[in-house]
Design an enzyme around this catalytic site. Structure first.
Site, PDB file in Angstrom:
ATOM      1  N   HIS A  99       0.838  -1.201   0.000  1.00  0.00           N
ATOM      2  CA  HIS A  99       0.000   0.000   0.000  1.00  0.00           C
ATOM      3  C   HIS A  99       0.872   1.249   0.000  1.00  0.00           C
ATOM      4  O   HIS A  99       0.610   2.200  -0.758  1.00  0.00           O
ATOM      5  CB  HIS A  99      -0.912   0.002   1.226  1.00  0.00           C
ATOM      6  CG  HIS A  99      -1.648   1.296   1.415  1.00  0.00           C
ATOM      7  ND1 HIS A  99      -2.862   1.564   0.811  1.00  0.00           N
ATOM      8  CD2 HIS A  99      -1.323   2.415   2.128  1.00  0.00           C
ATOM      9  CE1 HIS A  99      -3.253   2.777   1.144  1.00  0.00           C
ATOM     10  NE2 HIS A  99      -2.339   3.317   1.943  1.00  0.00           N
ATOM     11  N   GLU A 100       1.901   1.271   0.825  1.00  0.00           N
ATOM     12  CA  GLU A 100       2.782   2.445   0.882  1.00  0.00           C
ATOM     13  C   GLU A 100       3.534   2.628  -0.427  1.00  0.00           C
ATOM     14  O   GLU A 100       3.749   3.762  -0.871  1.00  0.00           O
ATOM     15  CB  GLU A 100       3.755   2.331   2.060  1.00  0.00           C
ATOM     16  CG  GLU A 100       3.090   2.274   3.424  1.00  0.00           C
ATOM     17  CD  GLU A 100       2.106   3.411   3.679  1.00  0.00           C
ATOM     18  OE1 GLU A 100       2.292   4.497   3.096  1.00  0.00           O
ATOM     19  OE2 GLU A 100       1.151   3.216   4.445  1.00  0.00           O
ATOM     20  N   HIS A 103       1.634   4.558  -2.955  1.00  0.00           N
ATOM     21  CA  HIS A 103       1.786   6.015  -2.908  1.00  0.00           C
ATOM     22  C   HIS A 103       3.019   6.467  -3.678  1.00  0.00           C
ATOM     23  O   HIS A 103       2.997   7.516  -4.343  1.00  0.00           O
ATOM     24  CB  HIS A 103       1.883   6.488  -1.460  1.00  0.00           C
ATOM     25  CG  HIS A 103       0.603   6.390  -0.697  1.00  0.00           C
ATOM     26  ND1 HIS A 103      -0.581   6.939  -1.157  1.00  0.00           N
ATOM     27  CD2 HIS A 103       0.298   5.819   0.498  1.00  0.00           C
ATOM     28  CE1 HIS A 103      -1.544   6.715  -0.282  1.00  0.00           C
ATOM     29  NE2 HIS A 103      -1.037   6.027   0.735  1.00  0.00           N
ATOM     30  N   HIS A 107       3.121   9.007  -6.842  1.00  0.00           N
ATOM     31  CA  HIS A 107       4.029  10.151  -6.922  1.00  0.00           C
ATOM     32  C   HIS A 107       4.757  10.154  -8.256  1.00  0.00           C
ATOM     33  O   HIS A 107       4.852  11.195  -8.924  1.00  0.00           O
ATOM     34  CB  HIS A 107       5.024  10.094  -5.765  1.00  0.00           C
ATOM     35  CG  HIS A 107       5.792  11.362  -5.574  1.00  0.00           C
ATOM     36  ND1 HIS A 107       6.790  11.497  -4.638  1.00  0.00           N
ATOM     37  CD2 HIS A 107       5.726  12.566  -6.208  1.00  0.00           C
ATOM     38  CE1 HIS A 107       7.292  12.713  -4.685  1.00  0.00           C
ATOM     39  NE2 HIS A 107       6.671  13.378  -5.635  1.00  0.00           N
TER      40      HIS A 107
END
Length: 226
Positions: A99-100, A103, A107
């Protein structure tokens, strides 16, 4: 029941929902932390593989202390994973780690909602610090001009939380798709991944709901005294 009393009840319900959401994310994480993923990947392994397969070889992964302290730092372009996630090879660990990384991929691709969130963050940081003081001072001294400014500042914070929702859901969807397509997990493990990610998302939904109801309540009070 008056508008203010009705809103107060709704805010209490939303607050209880928030407490339940926090309990659920912790209990769900702990439940699936006891289930090892069949491929034996640690959170670090999954995150590193996902970063590299998406051309993010230069994005490092760092272990950090604390439970559920995992996050992606867009300023320094670093994925930070809590120690249980970084080192363990559980369903919870790979779910949170991916999940991280979702991100980080957002980006890289300049995902519009993430870009918007980054742009308004300095404004939100300033507004969220002043809003409570303006609202309190305005209500104490019956200065509706201060209350009005406080509501404007607080609405910026609410907007930020609402923008955060699609960012979080999109990161989770990216993570699940890549985890399945690249074989980080097997079909029978998808249920556990979904439960971990959905429980985490619920905390953001509850927080946004509380703030939105609080904003509506402030606007109602302001209009009644105008």
């Amino acid at each position: 029941m008056s508008f203010n009393n009705g809103m107060f009840v709704l805010i209490i319900i939303a607050f209880l929902l928030s407490l339940w959401a926090q309990f659920r994310v912790k209990s769900t994480f702990n439940r699936w932390s006891d289930v090892k993923n069949l491929n034996g990947m640690t959170g670090y392994d999954a995150a590193r593989h996902m970063l590299d397969s998406n051309g993010l070889h230069d994005v490092p992964i760092e272990p950090v202390r604390g439970a559920l302290s995992d996050h992606y730092d867009p300023i320094n372009r670093v994925v930070r994973l809590s120690e249980p996630v970084y080192y363990e090879n559980s369903i919870s660990a790979v779910s949170v780690a991916c999940h991280e990384v979702g991100h980080a991929i957002q980006h890289k691709e300049s995902y519009p909602m993430l870009a918007l969130r980054h742009r308004i963050f300095p404004i939100v940081n300033f507004a969220s610090g002043l809003a409570p003081f303006l609202l309190i001072a305005g209500f104490i001294f019956n200065a509706m001009n201060l209350v009005g400014i406080g509501i404007i500042f607080f609405s910026v914070t609410v907007a930020f939380q609402l923008i955060t929702l699609p960012v979080e859901f999109n990161a989770s969807n990216r993570a699940r798709e890549i985890m399945v397509s690249e074989g980080y997990i097997r079909n029978e493990e998808e249920r556990g991944v979904a439960k971990v990610l959905n429980a985490a998302a619920l905390t953001y939904v509850a927080a946004a709901l509380i703030s939105l109801l609080e904003l509506i309540r402030y606007i109602g009070i302001f209009n009644s005294r105008d």
